[in-house]
Design an enzyme around this catalytic site. Sequence first.
Site, short mmCIF file in Angstrom:
data_model
loop_
_atom_site.label_atom_id
_atom_site.label_comp_id
_atom_site.label_asym_id
_atom_site.label_seq_id
_atom_site.Cartn_x
_atom_site.Cartn_y
_atom_site.Cartn_z
N LYS A 1 7.47 1.93 -11.91
CA LYS A 1 6.95 1.84 -10.55
C LYS A 1 5.48 1.48 -10.68
O LYS A 1 4.72 2.15 -11.39
CB LYS A 1 7.12 3.17 -9.81
CG LYS A 1 6.80 3.05 -8.32
CD LYS A 1 7.86 2.24 -7.59
CE LYS A 1 7.49 2.00 -6.13
NZ LYS A 1 8.53 1.27 -5.41
N SER B 1 9.21 -2.21 -10.07
CA SER B 1 9.25 -2.13 -8.61
C SER B 1 7.87 -1.75 -8.12
O SER B 1 7.27 -0.79 -8.62
CB SER B 1 10.29 -1.07 -8.18
OG SER B 1 10.33 -0.95 -6.78
N ARG C 1 18.89 -9.04 -3.30
CA ARG C 1 19.45 -7.69 -3.48
C ARG C 1 20.87 -7.61 -2.93
O ARG C 1 21.77 -7.06 -3.57
CB ARG C 1 18.57 -6.64 -2.81
CG ARG C 1 17.47 -6.07 -3.68
CD ARG C 1 16.87 -4.82 -3.04
NE ARG C 1 16.27 -5.08 -1.76
CZ ARG C 1 14.99 -5.40 -1.57
NH1 ARG C 1 14.19 -5.51 -2.61
NH2 ARG C 1 14.51 -5.61 -0.36
N GLY D 1 14.97 -5.65 -6.05
CA GLY D 1 14.62 -7.05 -5.85
C GLY D 1 13.29 -7.39 -6.49
O GLY D 1 12.46 -6.53 -6.74
N GLY E 1 17.82 -14.76 -12.68
CA GLY E 1 18.72 -13.73 -13.21
C GLY E 1 18.01 -12.40 -13.32
O GLY E 1 17.04 -12.14 -12.60
#
Length: 369
Positions: A157, A227, A324, A344, A354
């Site tokens: 994250k 993310s 997503r 995503g 990919g």
Amino acid sequence: MMRQARVHRLATKAPDDVSALRQAIEAGHIDPRGIVAILGKTEGNGCVNDFTRAFAVSALRSALADHLEPESVSRIAYVMSGGTEGALSPHLVVLERGTAEPSSSPALAIGSAQTGDITPEAIGRLDQVEMVADGVRRAMADAGIANPADIHFVQIKCPLLTGERMAEADRRGASIATRDTLKSMGLSRGASALGVAVALGELSIEDIPEAAIGNRFDLFSARASTSAGVELLNHEIVVLGMSANWCGPLMIDHAVMADGIDIEPVRAALKRVGFVADGQLSEAERPRLAALLAKAEPSSSGSLRGARHTMLDDSDIAATRHARAFVGGVLASLVGTSEIFVSGGAEHQGPNGGGPVAIIAERKEGVFA
């Protein structure tokens, strides 16, 4: 006694729903003292203004504060991924570690680390790559894994730029990589992924010109999942691998999808962990699947196997949201459940269009014996 990893998949009714976590703790199924990380899919938009991520983290911290000291609550990695487009189901994946009598080995190993706060001007630049690479190495040490080849997935994250953070850099006369907050998400994800590649030996820092970040998608990690969110300024890093120093029924393997419908590498990974996987997993097999983690990204070429896609041309819905939903449907059709962690934005995470996929499953007799 040996270290043992435990993975718990818990459905949620809303971003702040921690009832299943509370019940699991009260029933003794989860020891909060052993929680290393909590990954979550929340039903926001996954963009800069997706506050379902921070809402979920706040609820989780509050629930765990009933059982842990503040410093223990803070050491847990809370990796919330916004966006449950299509039929993706909101849920939590709780990663716990404890000890057990020696049993099946090698087994799933979990390590974590957190970096210090990053300055706004370092986001999307080589400073971020190097900061993350150092954090991944520390997370590997925490898991007791020395060989990068034993790492199958690295979940991170990372922060992004906001108007306030850009203004703070401006006051100091510091230049930033972009003034587009949405683009900053991709740059942060990409730089973090390249940090994973450096730590795992997939690339060297000399291979990565700063201008390549967010542009040279031939440079990537096959095992990174990053993310970005507004809810933090540091990096929370979780490594997942196999180790002979860990025991238990859980194992992990990974695959790399070349594009959004490249299902055969995932099927092969499912077979390596003992699933039949000739078609959709059977109802009898599905309970063995502890978690499926994946990245999704629309190809920057605007086409998929020669056919035009419109994900990049939609001004109403971000391309990552389309990806997503698309990849989530593909993977759900293979494993027979929509409780899968599809994140995503796969910049430098797998090949262009990919992305990496990790499968955590209960060991089948005779597999990795």
